[in-house]
Scaffold this motif. Structure first.
Motif, PDB file in Angstrom:
ATOM      1  N   THR B  31       0.841  -1.190   0.000  1.00  0.00           N
ATOM      2  CA  THR B  31       0.000   0.000   0.000  1.00  0.00           C
ATOM      3  C   THR B  31       0.883   1.250   0.000  1.00  0.00           C
ATOM      4  O   THR B  31       1.780   1.386   0.824  1.00  0.00           O
ATOM      5  CB  THR B  31      -0.921   0.015   1.228  1.00  0.00           C
ATOM      6  N   ILE B  32       0.635   2.112  -0.962  1.00  0.00           N
ATOM      7  CA  ILE B  32       1.386   3.361  -1.076  1.00  0.00           C
ATOM      8  C   ILE B  32       0.468   4.497  -0.674  1.00  0.00           C
ATOM      9  O   ILE B  32      -0.636   4.634  -1.196  1.00  0.00           O
ATOM     10  CB  ILE B  32       1.839   3.574  -2.537  1.00  0.00           C
ATOM     11  N   ALA B 105      13.327  12.208  -1.188  1.00  0.00           N
ATOM     12  CA  ALA B 105      14.325  11.397  -1.894  1.00  0.00           C
ATOM     13  C   ALA B 105      14.758  12.118  -3.170  1.00  0.00           C
ATOM     14  O   ALA B 105      13.940  12.753  -3.830  1.00  0.00           O
ATOM     15  CB  ALA B 105      13.733  10.049  -2.226  1.00  0.00           C
ATOM     16  N   ALA B 106      16.040  12.034  -3.478  1.00  0.00           N
ATOM     17  CA  ALA B 106      16.539  12.625  -4.715  1.00  0.00           C
ATOM     18  C   ALA B 106      16.115  11.732  -5.871  1.00  0.00           C
ATOM     19  O   ALA B 106      16.430  10.546  -5.894  1.00  0.00           O
ATOM     20  CB  ALA B 106      18.054  12.759  -4.657  1.00  0.00           C
ATOM     21  N   GLY B 107      15.388  12.304  -6.819  1.00  0.00           N
ATOM     22  CA  GLY B 107      14.865  11.503  -7.924  1.00  0.00           C
ATOM     23  C   GLY B 107      15.961  11.004  -8.836  1.00  0.00           C
ATOM     24  O   GLY B 107      16.185   9.806  -8.972  1.00  0.00           O
ATOM     25  N   GLY B 108      16.683  11.947  -9.451  1.00  0.00           N
ATOM     26  CA  GLY B 108      17.769  11.600 -10.363  1.00  0.00           C
ATOM     27  C   GLY B 108      17.316  10.618 -11.433  1.00  0.00           C
ATOM     28  O   GLY B 108      16.346  10.883 -12.160  1.00  0.00           O
ATOM     29  N   ASP B 109      17.967   9.484 -11.478  1.00  0.00           N
ATOM     30  CA  ASP B 109      17.707   8.506 -12.540  1.00  0.00           C
ATOM     31  C   ASP B 109      16.371   7.800 -12.389  1.00  0.00           C
ATOM     32  O   ASP B 109      15.900   7.152 -13.323  1.00  0.00           O
ATOM     33  CB  ASP B 109      18.821   7.450 -12.554  1.00  0.00           C
ATOM     34  N   PRO B 305      10.295   2.225  -1.804  1.00  0.00           N
ATOM     35  CA  PRO B 305      10.732   3.260  -2.737  1.00  0.00           C
ATOM     36  C   PRO B 305      10.394   2.935  -4.190  1.00  0.00           C
ATOM     37  O   PRO B 305       9.943   3.806  -4.937  1.00  0.00           O
ATOM     38  CB  PRO B 305      12.253   3.331  -2.519  1.00  0.00           C
ATOM     39  N   GLU B 306      10.571   1.675  -4.571  1.00  0.00           N
ATOM     40  CA  GLU B 306      10.328   1.350  -5.980  1.00  0.00           C
ATOM     41  C   GLU B 306       8.889   1.580  -6.379  1.00  0.00           C
ATOM     42  O   GLU B 306       8.597   2.167  -7.416  1.00  0.00           O
ATOM     43  CB  GLU B 306      10.703  -0.111  -6.242  1.00  0.00           C
ATOM     44  N   GLU B 307       7.984   1.094  -5.520  1.00  0.00           N
ATOM     45  CA  GLU B 307       6.569   1.264  -5.827  1.00  0.00           C
ATOM     46  C   GLU B 307       6.186   2.740  -5.819  1.00  0.00           C
ATOM     47  O   GLU B 307       5.362   3.183  -6.612  1.00  0.00           O
ATOM     48  CB  GLU B 307       5.704   0.493  -4.813  1.00  0.00           C
ATOM     49  N   SER B 308       6.820   3.497  -4.897  1.00  0.00           N
ATOM     50  CA  SER B 308       6.521   4.930  -4.828  1.00  0.00           C
ATOM     51  C   SER B 308       6.927   5.632  -6.118  1.00  0.00           C
ATOM     52  O   SER B 308       6.182   6.454  -6.655  1.00  0.00           O
ATOM     53  CB  SER B 308       7.272   5.573  -3.661  1.00  0.00           C
ATOM     54  N   TRP B 309       8.122   5.296  -6.590  1.00  0.00           N
ATOM     55  CA  TRP B 309       8.561   5.931  -7.846  1.00  0.00           C
ATOM     56  C   TRP B 309       7.709   5.485  -9.009  1.00  0.00           C
ATOM     57  O   TRP B 309       7.448   6.261  -9.942  1.00  0.00           O
ATOM     58  CB  TRP B 309      10.042   5.631  -8.110  1.00  0.00           C
TER      59      TRP B 309
END
Lengths: 365, 407
Positions: B31-32, B105-109, B305-309
């Protein structure tokens, strides 16, 4: 009252003692029972008041931004009394804003507390008169503003006092010439004393250099030019909403004054004014102290109406400044809590001082 | 008896207090939490639709959308307590605070297809060469004019090539009775375009020096305040309005300089008004406007983090941006391709908002500049009321800016 003292005399016929207990054990059990009953309230008090208060005092000596989780090691650094210095002694923007807020709040308190106390007292005396028909209706009407949402009232006042609003229309009805220079109540940062002087053509530039000198970040002129016009509107608003509650408190006290006191005064030949001045007011002294204390604390903490009506620095109060420092762009929780602590000290001092004036013997509340 | 009861009660409470709710890691679905503020009902509905589409494409991710009132306060409290939402809205003006606090979090790539965004928007969300968060959508400031009032005054409609002189001349001609030519809110972001049009700036490019104390700033201030003094422009409160769009809607101001949000507000409250939109007039140093934008930030302290991005990228990626465009509410999608779709949905008459992106300046200052903004706003208001001189406003603001930078 009598029952509490009676175990010593042993006169409790309803519950005969089942076993022999000494005075000491009874006392002990009573104490334990007392604390047990207190426990729920005490827990709530400690969790929601004492602990946050202690944490707040601690945070006021740090540079915590109010964002970084507190459990992080680098969430804050202890910086001593830096926050307090920036607010109180160090020249700069923080000092200027803090003293702007102090100035506004002080004018607010000086304006609102006596006014609302006096009006509430007069109202209470009026609705306490036996000859007054439909007393209940009047009491309800006077109390209604107090139970209405302050947000709703603030918005209604914004409409009433807008440039083209009812208040201005009413003034124009009385003075037709007013229309050309109608006051923009909701957004006028001019101090009211300054406004009056301006009507006579006196401005800061006219009175000499002393007016432009800065003390604690504010020009002397700003210090003495009074609450802003918008602040005056908020003062009227708040007076109007609070008098209902205060009236009820006065009313309860008035009804506690036995009628024989009035009768005695009347027999002694006192007129209505003398009875009010020499009998009612002195007998209400403890209540007056209570009402003024409530008023002082409430007024120093005024927030919601100012928050909704806005008006920038012209209506900035200390409580609003606390919020501004704590949240939003550039949040600085350390500074905000320091501001709140100073506000606490100010309220504390005022309460103690006025206790000396009105408290007299121990006030009964 | 009572005592033991109380003891049981206290123990139960204590247990409940310290017991940890078992984490849902064991399950496959994640859940995000997505936290934002509520915009218009139309915009909220569109967002919910996008989230539904995302959940369908990613069956293992469940999105918990929280649109909260008092957003700033709520989000800040969530951060402070260490219980931040996974994804959250970030206003451009707030980003420096969050970066400084280390909560974003720094987005970057991690950010998909960054070239597709308007470069000026990527720039807004880039701090120290790190692109933090993908922009959600944006608004620019443009000039709105009331067609009926222009017709009545016998004036030609404004064009994109207008200059300051055209603006003041028209404002003068449009002022009559209760109506003024232009509504000028006493707020820094509304005045900043004039500063940039005059060629001035608040800070140097690298943000280390205060460049506000300039001829250009004075010119821009005198123009803004001069119009008020001449009676051809007025702040909203003088026009019985809470903001510029309201004064424009009621017809008390013939022109306003608002952003995209004015479209929805006018549609809803003043549907009968006939108006046009052109770019802001050009000053001595050319054209300039402001961009107000919001991005999807991802929490630094994040269990997924992965799901959030994945969510942030979906909402701002080509697909998400096109959905924003097709919903066609006031704000524009942050991707250039999608902006064209937005214009099609919305109508070509709003083109000035899109073209503004080319010369838009960011609404963002370094950490601590909130005091600068407050001081300037207050000064501007005092000056409009005739209590302060323009040079005093400038002097006070410069002093504050220098004090902040010195810290």
């Amino acid at each position: 009252m009598i029952e509490e003292k009676s175990p010593t005399s042993g006169a409790v016929p309803a519950i005969p003692p089942q076993k022999v207990t000494t005075m000491r054990t009874t006392k002990f059990e009573e104490t334990v029972a007392g604390y047990l009953f207190l426990t729920p309230a005490l827990i709530i008090f400690i969790v929601f008041l004492v602990i946050p208060l202690v944490i707040a005092v601690y945070i006021s000596f740090t540079d915590w931004n109010g964002i970084t989780p507190l459990r992080d090691d680098d969430a804050f650094e202890t910086i001593g009394d830096d926050n307090y210095q920036q607010l109180l002694t160090q020249e700069g923007r923080r000092q200027t804003r803090f003293f702007t807020a102090v100035k506004n709040t002080t004018y607010y308190v000086i304006g609102v507390v006596p006014t609302q106390t006096l009006i509430a007292l007069i109202l209470a005396v009026i609705v306490n008169q036996k000859w007054l028909k439909a007393r209940g209706t009047f009491r309800t009407i006077a109390y209604l503003p107090s139970i209405t949402s302050s947000v709703v009232i603030s918005i209604v006042f914004l409409w009433l006092f807008s440039r083209g609003g009812l208040v201005n229309a009413f003034i124009e009805l009385l003075y037709p010439a007013y229309g050309d220079k109608a006051i923009n109540w909701t957004d006028d940062s001019t101090g009211v004393f300054h406004w009056v002087l301006k009507q006579f053509g006196v401005t800061r530039a006219d009175v000499g250099d002393w007016a432009s000198e800065k003390h604690y970040g504010l020009r002397t002129w700003d210090w003495i030019s009074g609450p802003s016009v918008t602040m005056l509107m908020i003062m009227i608003l708040n007076t109007w909403t609070t008098i209902g509650t205060l009236m009820v408190i006065f009313l309860a006290a008035l009804q506690n004054i036995p009628s024989y006191v009035y009768e005695a005064a009347a027999i002694d030949g006192a007129n209505v004014w003398q009875i009010f001045r020499k009998v009612t007011v002195p007998l209400l002294k403890p209540t007056t102290f209570f009402v003024i204390t409530l008023g002082l604390i409430g007024c120093f903490q005024v927030f919601d109406q100012v928050y909704i009506i806005g008006g920038g620095d012209a209506t900035l109060t200390v409580a609003v400044l606390v919020y501004r420092n704590a949240f939003g762009t550039g949040s600085n929780m350390g500074l905000a809590t320091a501001t709140a602590m100073i506000l606490f000290v100010i309220i504390f001092i005022f309460t103690v001082v006025q206790r000396r004036f009105f408290g007299g013997e121990r006030a009964n509340w | 008896m009572k005592r033991s009861l109380a003891l049981v009660l206290v123990l139960t409470l204590a247990l409940a207090f310290f017991a940890r709710v078992p984490s849902s890691r064991a399950q496959d679905t994640v859940t995000i939490q997505l936290m934002g503020w509520s915009s218009s009902p139309a915009e909220n509905a569109a967002l919910e639709e996008m989230i539904a589409a995302f959940e369908e494409a990613n069956p293992n991710i469940n999105v918990d959308l929280q649109l909260v009132p008092e957003y700033d306060t709520t989000l800040q409290a969530a951060f402070a307590s260490g219980d931040a939402p996974n994804v959250f809205y970030v206003d451009s003006s707030r980003l420096p605070d969050f970066v400084d606090a280390g909560v974003i979090a720094a987005g970057g790539d991690m950010i998909v297809d960054p070239e597709g965004f308007f470069p000026s928007l990527v720039d807004v969300f880039t701090i120290d060469d790190t692109f933090y968060c993908p922009p959600k959508d944006f608004s620019t400031m443009a000039l709105q004019y009331n067609k009926a009032l222009f017709d009545a005054a016998g004036l030609e409609y404004p064009t994109n090539d207008w200059t300051w002189d055209d603006l003041t001349a028209a404002a003068e001609a449009l002022t009559s009775g209760d109506t003024v030519g232009l509504v000028v809110p006493p707020e820094l972001p509304r005045w900043l375009p004039f500063l940039y049009q005059a060629g001035g700036s608040v800070l140097s490019e690298d943000g280390t020096e205060v460049t506000f104390d300039s001829e250009e700033a004075m010119t821009a201030l005198e123009l803004y305040l001069g119009m008020v003094e001449d009676g051809i422009a007025a702040p909203p409160s003088e026009l019985d309005a809470g903001w510029g769009g309201e004064a424009f809607g009621t017809g008390r101001a013939a022109m306003a300089m608002e952003g995209n949000w004015v479209i929805g507000a006018l549609e809803e409250n003043y549907p009968d008004i006939e108006y046009g939109v052109v770019e802001l007039p050009a000053g001595p140093a050319g054209e300039a406007t402001m961009a107000f934008t919001v991005c999807y930030g991802v929490a630094a302290d994040n269990d997924h983090p992965e799901e959030s991005w994945a969510l942030a990228n979906f909402l701002t990626g080509p697909e998400g941006a096109t959905m924003v465009a097709e919903a066609g509410f006031g704000v524009m999608p942050a991707r250039e391709d999608a902006a064209a779709v937005w214009l099609e949905t919305r109508g070509i008459e709003f083109e000035a908002f899109v073209t503004g992106a080319a010369n838009a300046h960011r609404w963002q200052f370094p950490v601590g500049f909130g005091d600068f903004i407050d001081t300037f706003n207050n000064g501007l208001k005092e000056a409009m009321a005739g209590n302060m001189l323009p040079e005093e406003v400038l002097e006070d603001s410069v002093a504050i800016a220098e004090e902040i930078l010195a810290e």
